[in-house]
Design a protein around this motif. Structure first.
Motif, short mmCIF file in Angstrom:
data_model
loop_
_atom_site.label_atom_id
_atom_site.label_comp_id
_atom_site.label_asym_id
_atom_site.label_seq_id
_atom_site.Cartn_x
_atom_site.Cartn_y
_atom_site.Cartn_z
N VAL A 40 31.51 43.82 -1.99
CA VAL A 40 30.65 44.68 -1.19
C VAL A 40 30.29 45.87 -2.05
CG1 VAL A 40 30.58 46.15 0.85
CG2 VAL A 40 31.63 43.90 0.99
N GLY A 41 28.99 46.19 -2.12
CA GLY A 41 28.55 47.25 -3.01
C GLY A 41 28.30 48.59 -2.35
N VAL A 42 28.60 48.72 -1.08
CA VAL A 42 28.32 49.97 -0.39
C VAL A 42 29.56 50.38 0.39
CG1 VAL A 42 27.39 48.90 1.70
CG2 VAL A 42 26.60 51.16 1.05
N MET A 68 32.48 49.78 7.93
CA MET A 68 32.64 48.58 7.13
C MET A 68 33.28 47.47 7.94
SD MET A 68 32.16 47.56 3.92
CE MET A 68 32.24 49.01 2.91
N ARG A 69 34.34 47.80 8.67
CA ARG A 69 35.03 46.79 9.49
C ARG A 69 34.11 46.26 10.58
NH1 ARG A 69 41.03 46.74 9.07
NH2 ARG A 69 40.87 45.41 10.89
N MET A 70 33.34 47.13 11.21
CA MET A 70 32.43 46.68 12.27
C MET A 70 31.36 45.77 11.70
SD MET A 70 33.45 47.71 15.19
CE MET A 70 32.00 47.42 16.16
N GLU A 71 30.81 46.12 10.55
CA GLU A 71 29.76 45.29 9.94
C GLU A 71 30.34 43.95 9.51
OE1 GLU A 71 26.04 44.51 9.65
OE2 GLU A 71 26.54 46.62 9.98
N GLU A 129 22.79 42.42 3.65
CA GLU A 129 22.01 43.47 2.98
C GLU A 129 22.66 44.84 3.16
OE1 GLU A 129 17.90 43.41 4.21
OE2 GLU A 129 17.75 41.27 3.77
N ARG A 130 23.09 45.13 4.39
CA ARG A 130 23.72 46.44 4.65
C ARG A 130 24.99 46.61 3.83
NH1 ARG A 130 23.77 49.40 10.06
NH2 ARG A 130 25.64 49.99 9.02
N LEU A 131 25.73 45.50 3.67
CA LEU A 131 26.97 45.55 2.90
C LEU A 131 26.72 45.47 1.40
CD1 LEU A 131 29.08 43.15 5.12
CD2 LEU A 131 29.47 45.62 4.82
N GLU A 132 25.48 45.17 1.01
CA GLU A 132 25.13 44.96 -0.39
C GLU A 132 26.07 43.95 -1.03
OE1 GLU A 132 24.77 48.71 -2.45
OE2 GLU A 132 23.36 49.49 -0.96
#
Length: 95
Positions: A36-38, A45-48, A27-30
């Protein structure tokens, strides 16, 4: 002081908690259709993505280095997870 590695922070989680954490990362990354939408910034981004890869690895979907990039191995793992998510939820609810 360096933060604890992602793997150690997630290693104590139950399957249900791993599913929840995986869903939260997606969800966070969409995430949608291999994209990835966000933009969380390069480090965010790398951590997620590394967190997502660690969760997928513990759930048995991801094998490979957790580099924090959205490569074909990661996309394949995400898609297999999404296909089997309902079955995983049923298995965890019956425990």
């Amino acid at each position: 002081m360096r933060p604890a590695p992602i793997e150690s922070a997630l290693s104590h989680l139950s399957t249900a908690e791993l599913i929840d954490r995986t869903d939260t990362s997606l969800e966070r990354l969409e995430y949608s259709d291999g994209k990835v939408g966000v933009n969380l910034g390069r480090v965010g981004m790398r951590m997620e993505l590394r967190t997502l890869q660690s969760c997928l690895e513990q759930l048995g979907y991801f094998k490979g280095p957790r580099l924090g990039i959205l490569d074909e191995v990661t996309i394949d793992a995400i898609e297999r997870y999404l296909e089997n998510r309902h079955t995983l939820l049923l298995e965890t609810s019956s425990l």
